[in-house]
Design an enzyme around this catalytic site. Structure first.
Site, PDB file in Angstrom:
ATOM      1  N   SER A 485      -0.351  -3.329   5.053  1.00 45.40           N
ATOM      2  CA  SER A 485      -1.374  -3.940   4.581  1.00 45.40           C
ATOM      3  C   SER A 485      -2.653  -3.603   5.368  1.00 45.40           C
ATOM      4  CB  SER A 485      -1.235  -5.605   4.580  1.00 45.40           C
ATOM      5  OG  SER A 485      -2.321  -6.226   4.341  1.00 45.40           O
ATOM      6  N   HIS A 510      -0.836  -1.236   0.814  1.00 47.90           N
ATOM      7  CA  HIS A 510      -0.875  -2.656   0.269  1.00 47.90           C
ATOM      8  C   HIS A 510      -2.575  -3.042   0.350  1.00 47.90           C
ATOM      9  CE1 HIS A 510       0.477  -6.623  -1.121  1.00 47.90           C
ATOM     10  NE2 HIS A 510      -0.286  -7.198  -0.506  1.00 47.90           N
ATOM     11  N   ASP A 512      -5.395  -5.955  -0.424  1.00 44.68           N
ATOM     12  CA  ASP A 512      -5.427  -7.292  -0.896  1.00 44.68           C
ATOM     13  C   ASP A 512      -6.846  -7.443  -1.218  1.00 44.68           C
ATOM     14  OD1 ASP A 512      -2.996  -8.754   0.214  1.00 44.68           O
ATOM     15  OD2 ASP A 512      -3.284  -7.897   1.754  1.00 44.68           O
ATOM     16  N   HIS A 545      -2.856  -6.136  -4.539  1.00 50.25           N
ATOM     17  CA  HIS A 545      -2.450  -7.702  -4.695  1.00 50.25           C
ATOM     18  C   HIS A 545      -3.795  -8.342  -4.934  1.00 50.25           C
ATOM     19  CE1 HIS A 545      -0.643 -11.276  -2.269  1.00 50.25           C
ATOM     20  NE2 HIS A 545      -0.894 -11.503  -3.289  1.00 50.25           N
ATOM     21  N   GLY A 625      -4.249 -15.373   2.131  1.00 50.63           N
ATOM     22  CA  GLY A 625      -5.560 -15.486   2.939  1.00 50.63           C
ATOM     23  C   GLY A 625      -6.060 -14.683   4.037  1.00 50.63           C
ATOM     24  N   GLY A 627      -4.228 -12.011   7.480  1.00 52.73           N
ATOM     25  CA  GLY A 627      -3.019 -11.663   8.327  1.00 52.73           C
ATOM     26  C   GLY A 627      -2.648 -12.187   9.683  1.00 52.73           C
ATOM     27  N   GLY A 628      -1.743 -11.790  10.204  1.00 52.39           N
ATOM     28  CA  GLY A 628      -1.375 -12.485  11.571  1.00 52.39           C
ATOM     29  C   GLY A 628      -0.720 -13.775  11.430  1.00 52.39           C
ATOM     30  N   ASP A 654       5.634 -10.443   1.744  1.00 47.50           N
ATOM     31  CA  ASP A 654       4.502 -10.152   2.383  1.00 47.50           C
ATOM     32  C   ASP A 654       3.981 -11.155   3.247  1.00 47.50           C
ATOM     33  OD1 ASP A 654       1.620  -9.362   2.885  1.00 47.50           O
ATOM     34  OD2 ASP A 654       1.169  -9.668   0.847  1.00 47.50           O
ATOM     35  N   GLY A 655       3.802 -10.786   4.284  1.00 48.36           N
ATOM     36  CA  GLY A 655       3.175 -11.989   5.387  1.00 48.36           C
ATOM     37  C   GLY A 655       4.037 -12.270   6.522  1.00 48.36           C
ATOM     38  N   GLY A 656       3.515 -11.799   7.704  1.00 48.37           N
ATOM     39  CA  GLY A 656       4.384 -12.136   9.051  1.00 48.37           C
ATOM     40  C   GLY A 656       5.588 -11.340   9.003  1.00 48.37           C
TER      41      GLY A 656
HETATM   42  O1  LIG Z   1      -1.588 -10.846   1.749  1.00 51.25           O
HETATM   43  C1  LIG Z   1      -1.770 -10.839   3.064  1.00 51.25           C
HETATM   44  C2  LIG Z   1      -2.362 -12.077   3.603  1.00 51.25           C
HETATM   45  O2  LIG Z   1      -2.760 -12.899   2.331  1.00 51.25           O
HETATM   46  C3  LIG Z   1      -1.350  -9.732   3.942  1.00 51.25           C
HETATM   47  O3  LIG Z   1      -1.100  -8.550   3.183  1.00 51.25           O
HETATM   48  C4  LIG Z   1      -0.385 -10.351   5.118  1.00 51.25           C
HETATM   49  O4  LIG Z   1      -0.697 -11.566   5.445  1.00 51.25           O
HETATM   50  C5  LIG Z   1       0.052  -9.259   5.878  1.00 51.25           C
HETATM   51  O5  LIG Z   1      -0.557  -9.307   7.037  1.00 51.25           O
HETATM   52  P1  LIG Z   1       0.546  -9.713   8.227  1.00 51.25           P
HETATM   53  O6  LIG Z   1       1.711  -8.607   8.122  1.00 51.25           O
HETATM   54  O7  LIG Z   1      -0.385  -9.354   9.518  1.00 51.25           O
HETATM   55  O8  LIG Z   1       0.993 -11.170   8.265  1.00 51.25           O
END
Ligand SMILES: O=C(CO)[C@H](O)[C@H](O)COP(=O)(O)O
Length: 746
Positions: A485, A510, A512, A545, A625, A627-628, A654-656
């Protein structure tokens, strides 16, 4: 004259011999003296398990200048071992020593030596040792001391066999049908539990000698039900499972007369065990091992999950599942309404979800199968949790296939806890001898792996005895895709960052798109930036996305901009009808389209209906919203449900997503992962994508059997072990040719 070399050769070459067969060989090594052969009776029983008379006499007794008395293989399951031994006339030079005890060849210390002289009559526990059992309700935790003596554990009160500065092993038995009528309770004297192969030895003793508290959680008065689902129900609920009047069914228990009585207990068996675990005054640095046999396995998982959620047992918990029984869905016979879950869910799935949550908290699992039927009964037993746990690299499986030994189902089934408990003793007996043997064979492959303690895996059998898990494993590994992302990259150099990740092996990129409205305050970019990027990367797969209020209105613009796929949120689309129309429009525009679900959106009927028209379902594993954020393991059951409903559809997370959580997601069914921080934050981009995320996804998604099959057939054993080592836990493994490993526990 001693024959150690002969015995070593015999053990080393295999011939399909396995651990129990090896065990008597060592006894022979120690006992063959001059022209006489002394056989410890309990060893002889072990020998019976493992080999036929023909095998025994040709490979063991045959080469020796003497004959060995052994009962024919097909004669032994029905009569008690003592009588069988006596009824066979020993040859002139063979003396079966009935008084031999394991103490003199078990090097577990002087204390163990002395205590093991206890006669079996004393080891056999009388029902009077248990309070009320079998006439009035008695359940809960009993701690055991040397000589198979025990005392019931009462929170807050001193217990003669519990010391809070020691590690704790708690064994949980399974379905105990008809045991109350027999006035019988399982203990650590396995010969009482299973006279056909059980040792006339206190199996708690090696643990006690190693400064462990050992206990058994008894729920046998509840689990003695004629129909297994009735016993199983009590793990999950205090209410009756079959719609009978509640007062008569509520946590009913059986007494010695065989009748049922309703109890006033308002907690399920899992609640009862969990509350005992929570009240154990266990120091945080101490280990807690929960070993559940058969139906005791889901009970252990459910109780451990509760105890863990309450903050007890954290950091030290390890779970051993001994020939676990996982109930498979049989809707007509077993509606499982007692789980207060949709009737489509099975206890296996429920246990798996809880086990995954425990695994996510780094609780290691070890699974021992001894009865192949436990993984093969098509309508009854399900090995899905075991496969999933292994595929998430959260469990090590030992498959000890006892079926070829001529034992019946029950005896095979009881072998797993026997061997597990026994393994503490084995460690001391054979460690140095086996190490010597390995070196001598020059076929030693040693692999160090950090585990909670030390383990040794021995492979003695040819591959035909490899786990039935392999046979049950799914087919080829699904295609897995990793997409960084760019939100986590340097947005001022979007094109450069995109090229960097694609060169490092990313399958897609990806993007966003936030409009500042759907997620308040979150703005990124729109179709114009997608178009600019496409100009730089004509062949890249751009995964867009849309976190915007009206996603459908951007489809045309995005198609023109060069997006490859758009992901639309079900929450923003609002209804099944709008979602279906949007999917149709996207397809007409030549786009692939995905349905995105925020973490709080459950898999409702509407979601399933809408998802049918989409190419992919994206499960957000963080709130959309930024990342991280930390991966939300509570989304995993949703993934599993979607995977079960749509076996062929792409599932994206997607996410974390990190190397660790990718494996969990893939084991739950995901085959695409979006990772921001884990990729852009890594020192080596290529390593992070290809050997990290991708490797994890590929391995986990492939299923347990596939990992092993791939490893053993194509890359060799070491690769599999290294793969396991990378997951952060495993073993020392020693291999003698190919075959079935025997893992010495602890
Ligand atoms: O859609 C997203 C946030 O809405 C990001 O793509 C997602 O959070 C990826 O980031 P990370 O891998 O750092 O969590």
């Amino acid at each position: 004259m001693l024959y150690p070399r002969k015995m070593v050769e015999f053990s080393a070459h295999g011939f399909g011999w396995d651990f129990p067969t090896l065990a008597p060989s060592f006894v022979f090594v120690r006992n063959v003296q001059s022209q006489s052969l002394r056989i410890c009776r309990h060893r002889l029983q072990f020998a019976r398990i493992a080999c036929t008379q023909q095998m025994f006499s040709s490979h063991v007794a045959g080469p020796l200048p003497m004959r060995c008395a052994l009962v024919p293989h097909d004669a032994w399951p029905s009569t008690p071992p003592e009588r069988r031994v006596q009824s066979t006339a020993p040859s002139r030079k063979t003396r079966v020593c009935g008084n031999c005890r394991p103490h003199w060849w078990v090097f577990t210390g002087l204390a163990c030596w002395k205590r093991s002289r206890v006669r079996s009559a004393r080891l056999r526990r009388s029902v009077s040792d248990f309070e009320g059992f079998p006439h009035s309700l008695d359940y809960g935790l009993y701690f055991f001391g040397a000589g198979n003596v025990c005392e019931k554990y009462r929170p807050g009160e001193p217990n003669a066999y519990f010391l809070d500065d020691r590690d704790v092993l708690i064994y949980v038995h399974g379905w105990e049908v008809d045991r109350l009528r027999q006035k019988y309770r399982e203990t650590f004297h396995w010969k009482s539990n299973e006279p056909r192969f059980g040792l006339d030895f206190d199996l708690a003793l090696p643990w006690l000698t190693r400064r462990w508290n050992v206990g058994i959680f008894y729920w046998d008065m509840f689990s003695d039900e004629d129909w297994l689902p009735d016993a199983e129900a009590k793990i999950w609920t205090a209410e009756g499972p079959r719609g009978l009047p509640r007062s008569s069914m509520r946590m009913r228990y059986r007494t010695a007369s065989g009748d049922f009585k309703a109890s006033s207990i308002s907690q399920s068996c899992a609640d009862l065990l969990a509350s005992q675990l929570q009240q154990l005054p266990l120091k945080s640095s101490r280990k807690l091992r929960l070993a559940g046999h058969s139906l005791g396995s889901p009970l252990v998982i459910a109780a451990a999950a509760q105890a863990f959620a309450a903050g007890s047992a954290a950091g030290s918990l390890r779970i051993a599942l001994l020939d676990p029984y996982w109930s498979r869905r049989v809707p007509l016979v077993n509606p499982q309404s007692y789980m207060r879950r949709p009737a489509t869910r099975t206890t296996a799935q429920e246990s798996l979800d809880l086990a995954m949550l425990l695994a996510e908290q780094d609780v290691p699992f070890e699974i021992y199968y001894s009865c192949p039927m436990m993984t093969q009964l098509p309508l009854v037993a399900d090995d899905l949790p075991a496969r999933r746990l292994v595929s998430a690299r959260r469990a090590a499986v030992v498959h000890y296939d006892a079926s070829y030994q001529g034992l019946d189902f029950e005896a095979q089934h009881l072998l797993a806890p026997n061997l597990y408990l026994h393994s503490m003793k084995m460690r001391h007996i054979y460690l140095f001898r086996v190490l010597r043997l390995c070196l001598a064979l020059l076929a030693v492959k040693v692999c160090w792996m950090p585990y909670d303690g030390w383990r040794i895996a021995f492979a003695f059998l040819p591959p035909r005895h490899w786990p039935t898990m392999l046979a049950a494993a799914p087919g080829p590994a699904p295609k897995v895709r990793v997409g960084p992302s760019v939100l986590a990259g340097d947005l001022s150099m979007l094109a450069k960052e995109t090229r960097r990740v694609l060169r490092a092996g990313a399958d897609f990129v990806h993007l966003d798109v936030f409009d500042g409205n759907w997620v308040k305050g979150a703005f990124t970019f729109g179709p114009m930036v997608v178009k600019a990027l496409r100009a730089h990367e004509p062949s890249a797969y751009l995964d867009v996305h849309l976190c915007v209020t009206q996603p459908a209105q951007y489809l045309e613009e995005l198609a023109k901009a060069g997006a490859s796929r758009v992901l639309l949120h079900f929450e923003a689309l609002g209804s099944v009808h709008v979602a279906k129309a949007a999917a149709q429009l996207a397809h007409q525009l030549g786009l692939e389209v995905g349905l995105a679900l925020a973490p709080q959106t459950s898999v409702s009927r509407e979601v399933l209906e809408a998802a049918e028209g989409f190419d992919v379902v994206l499960c957000m594993t963080v709130p959309p919203g930024f990342g991280g954020q930390a991966f939300m393991p509570e989304v995993l059951p949703k993934l599993r449900e979607l995977r079960e409903t749509f076996p062929g559809k792409s599932l994206e997370v997607d996410g974390g997503v990190t190397v660790r959580t990718a494996a969990l997601a893939a084991a739950a069914g995901a085959n695409e992962a979006v990772a921001g921080s884990a990729v852009f934050g890594a020192k080596d981009l290529r390593k992070s994508i290809r050997r990290g995320l991708d490797g994890r996804l590929a391995g986990a998604g492939a299923g347990a059997g596939e990992i092993w099959r791939k490893g053993w057939k194509r890359s060799g054993k070491m690769d599999v072990l290294k793969q396991l080592r990378r997951s952060g836990r495993c073993c020392i493994a020693l291999f003698f040719g190919g075959g079935n490993p025997f893992w010495l526990s602890v």
